[in-house]
Design a protein around this motif. Structure first.
Motif, PDB file in Angstrom:
ATOM      1  N   SER A  77       0.830  -1.197   0.000  1.00 17.51           N
ATOM      2  CA  SER A  77       0.000   0.000   0.000  1.00 17.51           C
ATOM      3  C   SER A  77       0.871   1.256   0.000  1.00 17.51           C
ATOM      4  O   SER A  77       1.918   1.304   0.662  1.00 17.51           O
ATOM      5  N   ASP A  78       0.436   2.283  -0.738  1.00 19.36           N
ATOM      6  CA  ASP A  78       1.320   3.429  -0.981  1.00 19.36           C
ATOM      7  C   ASP A  78       1.662   4.233   0.269  1.00 19.36           C
ATOM      8  O   ASP A  78       2.642   4.989   0.270  1.00 19.36           O
ATOM      9  N   GLU A  79       0.912   4.077   1.355  1.00 15.62           N
ATOM     10  CA  GLU A  79       1.256   4.765   2.600  1.00 15.62           C
ATOM     11  C   GLU A  79       2.600   4.296   3.151  1.00 15.62           C
ATOM     12  O   GLU A  79       3.223   4.996   3.962  1.00 15.62           O
ATOM     13  N   CYS A 102       5.158   7.895  -3.809  1.00 11.61           N
ATOM     14  CA  CYS A 102       4.843   8.422  -2.488  1.00 11.61           C
ATOM     15  C   CYS A 102       3.701   9.420  -2.652  1.00 11.61           C
ATOM     16  O   CYS A 102       3.236   9.656  -3.773  1.00 11.61           O
ATOM     17  N   LEU A 103       3.262  10.012  -1.553  1.00  8.21           N
ATOM     18  CA  LEU A 103       2.113  10.915  -1.596  1.00  8.21           C
ATOM     19  C   LEU A 103       2.476  12.373  -1.344  1.00  8.21           C
ATOM     20  O   LEU A 103       1.618  13.243  -1.494  1.00  8.21           O
ATOM     21  N   THR A 104       3.708  12.645  -0.957  1.00  8.21           N
ATOM     22  CA  THR A 104       4.100  14.022  -0.639  1.00  8.21           C
ATOM     23  C   THR A 104       5.454  14.363  -1.260  1.00  8.21           C
ATOM     24  O   THR A 104       6.288  13.483  -1.484  1.00  8.21           O
ATOM     25  N   MET A 188      -4.121   9.660   6.382  1.00  3.67           N
ATOM     26  CA  MET A 188      -4.620  10.958   6.821  1.00  3.67           C
ATOM     27  C   MET A 188      -3.488  11.966   6.978  1.00  3.67           C
ATOM     28  O   MET A 188      -3.579  13.114   6.512  1.00  3.67           O
ATOM     29  N   LYS A 189      -2.413  11.542   7.605  1.00  2.00           N
ATOM     30  CA  LYS A 189      -1.278  12.433   7.838  1.00  2.00           C
ATOM     31  C   LYS A 189      -0.647  12.886   6.524  1.00  2.00           C
ATOM     32  O   LYS A 189      -0.329  14.070   6.352  1.00  2.00           O
ATOM     33  N   MET A 190      -0.475  11.953   5.592  1.00  4.18           N
ATOM     34  CA  MET A 190       0.175  12.291   4.324  1.00  4.18           C
ATOM     35  C   MET A 190      -0.695  13.216   3.464  1.00  4.18           C
ATOM     36  O   MET A 190      -0.196  14.167   2.866  1.00  4.18           O
ATOM     37  N   TYR A 207      -7.540  13.769  -4.631  1.00  2.00           N
ATOM     38  CA  TYR A 207      -6.080  13.701  -4.554  1.00  2.00           C
ATOM     39  C   TYR A 207      -5.592  12.261  -4.633  1.00  2.00           C
ATOM     40  O   TYR A 207      -4.616  11.966  -5.333  1.00  2.00           O
ATOM     41  N   ARG A 208      -6.269  11.359  -3.952  1.00  2.00           N
ATOM     42  CA  ARG A 208      -5.860   9.958  -4.014  1.00  2.00           C
ATOM     43  C   ARG A 208      -6.075   9.389  -5.410  1.00  2.00           C
ATOM     44  O   ARG A 208      -5.294   8.544  -5.876  1.00  2.00           O
ATOM     45  N   LEU A 209      -7.118   9.837  -6.107  1.00  2.00           N
ATOM     46  CA  LEU A 209      -7.343   9.398  -7.485  1.00  2.00           C
ATOM     47  C   LEU A 209      -6.244   9.918  -8.399  1.00  2.00           C
ATOM     48  O   LEU A 209      -5.743   9.199  -9.270  1.00  2.00           O
TER      49      LEU A 209
END
Length: 357
Positions: A77-79, A102-104, A188-190, A207-209
């Motif tokens: 999972s990407d987290e 990554c997400l950030t 949530m944090k990311m 954003y996740r999409l």
């Protein structure tokens, strides 16, 4: 380096079971899977038996310490991508990480810093950009004297609809509850860091999409026509699961549209409209292997209109991607989908999100 690359795999979900493990087995002259990791002990044991792998881990960081591994595939999972990638490179392993890396932006910078410090390769899994039809489209673009308009579209049914009819993915109900809570807290944090703590749920879904499905489209778009000057407008609806955006280039505009529904069809393509020629790269679902990616060329010459459909190969883009990664690691060829390249997508996501506020 002229031997097989020994591979450790983190995450044994559907993308590992349907795509990466079968392809790695088919590329047995290049790769040997020698370590597996998943937080589901039953899944780990079952996949280990199926592929005759005995080095099994429930802790990803412990897998990255296995000394004989050359490369690690981060498919969980990407987290957790950032932590796994950094642990792998700190243990001098090359990495292929599925999108999103990554997400950030801060995590992207951490990955780049760790990679440079340890002098290894990190490749982002953007397989659509390795499809021969797409590569041929990139060459065709050089022949266009003018671009009038570009359309980027990805309207698809949920992946599960395709998977249920074509694959048998193993899933077990032994996921640790604390792991599921941790996953939600990390997400949530990311996302808070990326778009702000006060962002509404609809914007968070969007954003996740963008980081998920849309990263394929916008990454391929960037390689084909470059990075846009600005986002002129953007809209989202259906709880953030549908998005449109208009992107401005020097002398043309691009529209981007994406969404996920419950219709079993995969309408993903990039269309470029020139004065006398139109080209379309048409993708198929990656979850049914060997469905072709086609390049469709339409043109008018001396008043005659013609269409040509080119299917360069049935070899799927994932296989070509892994062949590229092998050449990068063993022969030092130039890596195509780098962390720096991925960071451009995060910048574009930010531009779209700002227009949606």
């Amino acid at each position: 380096m002229d031997h097989k690359l020994k591979v450790g795999i983190i995450g044994l979900g559907e993308v590992a079971q349907i795509i990466h493990l079968p392809i790695l087995e088919s590329l047995s002259d290049k790769y040997e899977v020698t370590a597996l990791c998943d937080i589901s002990k039953q899944l780990l044991q079952t996949i280990g038996e199926r592929y005759r792998v005995t080095n099994l881990f429930t802790d990803a960081k412990e897998l990255t310490k296995q000394k004989d591994l050359d490369v690690i595939f981060v498919l969980n999972s990407d987290e957790y991508h950032t932590d796994c990638v950094i642990s792998a490179v700190q243990n001098k392993k090359h990495v292929l990480v599925e999108k999103p890396m990554c997400l950030t932006k801060s995590d992207a910078d951490r990955i780049i810093e760790a990679r440079d410090k340890n002098e290894v390769h990190v490749m982002v899994g953007y397989m659509r950009r390795f499809a021969p039809a797409f590569i041929e489209a990139v060459h065709e673009m050089k022949k266009l004297d003018k671009i009038n308009y570009v359309k980027v579209r990805d309207i698809i049914g949920q992946n599960s609809l395709f998977i249920e009819q074509s694959s048998n993915v193993l899933r077990f109900n032994d996921m640790p509850k604390d792991a599921m809570v941790d996953k939600e807290e990390r997400a949530m944090k990311m996302v808070n860091e990326a778009i702000g703590e006060d962002a509404p749920d609809t914007l968070r879904t969007t954003y996740r999409l963008l980081c998920g499905l849309s990263s394929h489209d916008l990454s391929a778009m960037r390689e084909l026509i470059g990075f846009p000057n600005r986002v002129v407008s953007a809209s989202n609806w259906n709880g953030g699961k549908f998005i449109t955006a208009t992107l401005e280039y020097d002398d043309f505009y691009t529209t981007f549209e994406t969404g996920i529904d419950n219709i079993i069809r995969f309408d993903a393509h990039i269309e470029v409209f020139g004065n006398n020629k139109q080209l379309t790269v048409q993708y198929n679902t990656p979850y049914i292997r060997h469905l072709p990616t086609n390049l469709i060329l339409a043109k008018t010459v001396n008043g005659n209109y013609s269409e040509c459909v080119t299917r360069p190969t049935f070899k799927d883009p994932y296989t070509l991607e892994l062949e590229h990664f092998f050449e990068v690691v063993t022969k030092g060829i130039l890596l195509k989908t780098t962390p720096e390249d991925f960071k451009k997508d995060l910048e574009l996501f930010d531009m779209i999100i700002e227009k949606l506020r």
